[in-house]
Motif scaffolding. Sequence first.
Motif, PDB file in Angstrom:
ATOM      1  N   GLY A   1      24.236 -30.156 -19.659  1.00  0.00           N
ATOM      2  CA  GLY A   1      23.196 -30.779 -20.478  1.00  0.00           C
ATOM      3  C   GLY A   1      21.996 -29.904 -20.757  1.00  0.00           C
ATOM      4  N   LEU A   2      21.974 -28.688 -20.218  1.00  0.00           N
ATOM      5  CA  LEU A   2      20.836 -27.787 -20.417  1.00  0.00           C
ATOM      6  C   LEU A   2      21.196 -26.690 -21.424  1.00  0.00           C
ATOM      7  N   THR A   3      20.193 -26.229 -22.150  1.00  0.00           N
ATOM      8  CA  THR A   3      20.382 -25.189 -23.165  1.00  0.00           C
ATOM      9  C   THR A   3      19.570 -23.962 -22.795  1.00  0.00           C
ATOM     10  N   PHE A   4      20.184 -22.781 -22.952  1.00  0.00           N
ATOM     11  CA  PHE A   4      19.555 -21.530 -22.544  1.00  0.00           C
ATOM     12  C   PHE A   4      19.578 -20.515 -23.679  1.00  0.00           C
ATOM     13  N   VAL A   5      18.615 -19.616 -23.654  1.00  0.00           N
ATOM     14  CA  VAL A   5      18.597 -18.456 -24.551  1.00  0.00           C
ATOM     15  C   VAL A   5      18.422 -17.219 -23.675  1.00  0.00           C
ATOM     16  N   VAL A   6      19.248 -16.197 -23.918  1.00  0.00           N
ATOM     17  CA  VAL A   6      19.163 -14.940 -23.171  1.00  0.00           C
ATOM     18  C   VAL A   6      18.666 -13.852 -24.122  1.00  0.00           C
TER      19      VAL A   6
ATOM     20  N   SER B   1      13.982 -23.111 -29.276  1.00  0.00           N
ATOM     21  CA  SER B   1      13.364 -24.291 -29.874  1.00  0.00           C
ATOM     22  C   SER B   1      12.746 -25.125 -28.756  1.00  0.00           C
ATOM     23  N   LYS B   2      12.111 -26.226 -29.143  1.00  0.00           N
ATOM     24  CA  LYS B   2      11.500 -27.101 -28.135  1.00  0.00           C
ATOM     25  C   LYS B   2      12.551 -27.724 -27.221  1.00  0.00           C
ATOM     26  N   LYS B   3      13.823 -27.742 -27.667  1.00  0.00           N
ATOM     27  CA  LYS B   3      14.897 -28.316 -26.852  1.00  0.00           C
ATOM     28  C   LYS B   3      15.471 -27.312 -25.854  1.00  0.00           C
ATOM     29  N   THR B   4      15.042 -26.033 -25.929  1.00  0.00           N
ATOM     30  CA  THR B   4      15.540 -25.016 -24.997  1.00  0.00           C
ATOM     31  C   THR B   4      15.030 -25.317 -23.589  1.00  0.00           C
ATOM     32  N   SER B   5      15.937 -25.285 -22.609  1.00  0.00           N
ATOM     33  CA  SER B   5      15.554 -25.593 -21.224  1.00  0.00           C
ATOM     34  C   SER B   5      14.892 -24.411 -20.535  1.00  0.00           C
TER      35      SER B   5
END
Length: 729
Positions: A644-649, A677-681
């Motif tokens: 359920g979590l979103t990540f950016v590397v 985005s604001k939804k990025t964990s």
Amino acid sequence: MSELNTETGGVPVEALKRHAELSELVEEARWRYYVLDQPTVSDAQFDSWFNELLALEEAHPSLQTPDSPTQKVGAPVSGDFAKVRHLAPMESLDNAFDAADMAAWQARAERLAERDPAPYLVELKIDGLAVALIYRDGKLERGATRGDGRTGDDVTANVRTIKGVPHRLTGDDVPSLVEVRGEVYIPVADFATLNEQLVEQGKPPFANPRNSAAGTLRQKDPRVTAQRPLRMIVHGVGVWEGATPPRTQSEMYERLRELGLPVSDLYRVVGSPAEVDEFIEHYHVHRHDPAYEIDGVVVKVDDFRLQRELGSTSRAPRWAIAYKYPPEEVNTKLRDIQVGVGRTGRVTPFGLMEPVSVAGSTVERATLHNAAIVVKKGVLIGDTVVLRKAGDVIPEIVGPVTALRDGSEREFVMPTHCPECGTELAYEREGDADLRCPNAHGCPGQIRERVYFAAGRKALDIDGLGYVAATALTQPLPPQEPVVRTEADLFDLTLDQLIPIRSVVRDMDSGLPKIDPKTGEEKVVSFFSNLSGEASQNAVKLMESLEQAKQVPLWRVLVALSIRHIGPPTAQHLAAEMRSMDAIMNASEEELAAVKDIGPRTAAVIREWFQVDWHREIVERWRAAGVRMEDEPAPEKGPQILDGLTFVVTGTLEGYTRDTAAEALTSRGGKVAGSVSKKTSFVVVGENAGSKYDKAVSLGVPILDEAGFETLLKDGPEAAAKVAVKPEE
């Protein structure tokens, strides 16, 4: 010894002539740039002329007269609008082009002020049109261009149409009279659309966004201006009466914002030259992040009292300077438009130009994408064109400089047959923009491009098989026959086959033969043999790399097959789900479409590809040569602690590649996204992180360094949150 002219203080005749020549060039360029909105020289060329003029006057002070272009601001106003006098002169800015120039300016300001002039305000230098707005009792009374710095064109009716420019100021402490200065611009995203519309209407396109903003603001009919996406950012004040005056530049920006005026968020107050340099370097790297074109950074002394103390020269304030970035746009001659064929058969027009230096490299070819784009840009063969190259981006022809046309230019006609094999070109599907060569199996150009692509780092990663080698293998000089007729031959190569090959060197962008400037003939190389006729290091390296490439994971093999729409991310999903080439070859469209990021259209393309006999032959020949066609069984899923979590590397991690970091996250249930985005964990940040880090900071998204990333993988998001950097802190 140079001849001297005693009537001008002993100035050499050559210097007098050059000064007169440069003065005429600069004045003409200013007239076309500011008044006609038809620039005919690039900013880089103008700066070169102006700096040479300054150097001449520094060496021979008697040349610096009030009539010299170096003592003037802007250009004469046009004859199309009423002339208005500015309440206070609108000055220009002196320029810095390197660290030494910046250090000299800072030292001079420190010497004049008899103390350190910090803090500084640093902001982006918008490449727009300078405008002054007068508000009397809070109401917009007048808008005017800068003109010559004292008198400008009255463009009030047009200014009123600009989105974001208030007709009445808001707030409690509104000045009874205020004149604000700023830049009018057209956002980059809207510029191309505007030019396309102009060409469709049979009108000449604008050369660049700044030119389009200037031309739009000077429309005689405000209704035309209102239909175009002009914007404005305010960055200065000429007059302020009847309200508590701000004490600093930064305080002034906050006051202007409170009054409802459009002010940039992309400025910073810093306390040292080192921080100034850091800001300049950051936006040199992230030059294209803002919505508008920038050509540098403006550095200002923040304190107004100190600004007044430093004063101005005849044309520029001593308390501010513009640091100019190297130009990304130059003008050059478009000698011809030719076409090249790519690995998927797409035939692409490209411009052949007079070689020109831009963004640190010499460019003589630039893409034009397809025939429709050539028409949209309004480019003719023989035009002087604006060429753009931003960093590592492929050079692009922006558009023509129509003011320089002399009638000898001609339209480009798209060929009807392939330039490499002569096959008649066709659209693959109705409505396609690109013509393609349908002879995929036999077109030597397509084979060359596919072999080069298959060896690339995102595919088989074959060291020693670059563009020169791919050309030699697929298109050797007669009487030699190609040793690679399709990709199927790649893993059957032997040293004995390589040694005798000689080939013409081809340009990687266009596929055209390169010409030796000394002989005027095509460049020829013996790439795989040395002077003794033995195998060269290139040949040995290629054979070793081919052997190593047999063990690459399945997704790389899929990419190397040049199946349309199958790039590395999609190939990775396909390999992870299917695990073997046989499973992919025999899967139904429904099964393929169920794989992440594939869908029905791509599934149909994959099925069609494997139904072609010579495509399947490539797979079977590679398999017979020992290329790995199956991955290890998928590991059992561990605890899904990141579900359920979103990540950016972003950036470079020491212990992980971008792929392995993503795999570590997805194997624990997390989702990896390409943008913040604001939804990025969480954003995982390594060395040399770029705009994604800045976006995380601006949105307040928690940031993890590599140690925090390890904590996340081991102990989960709650533990990671305790060690994450909170931008708001």
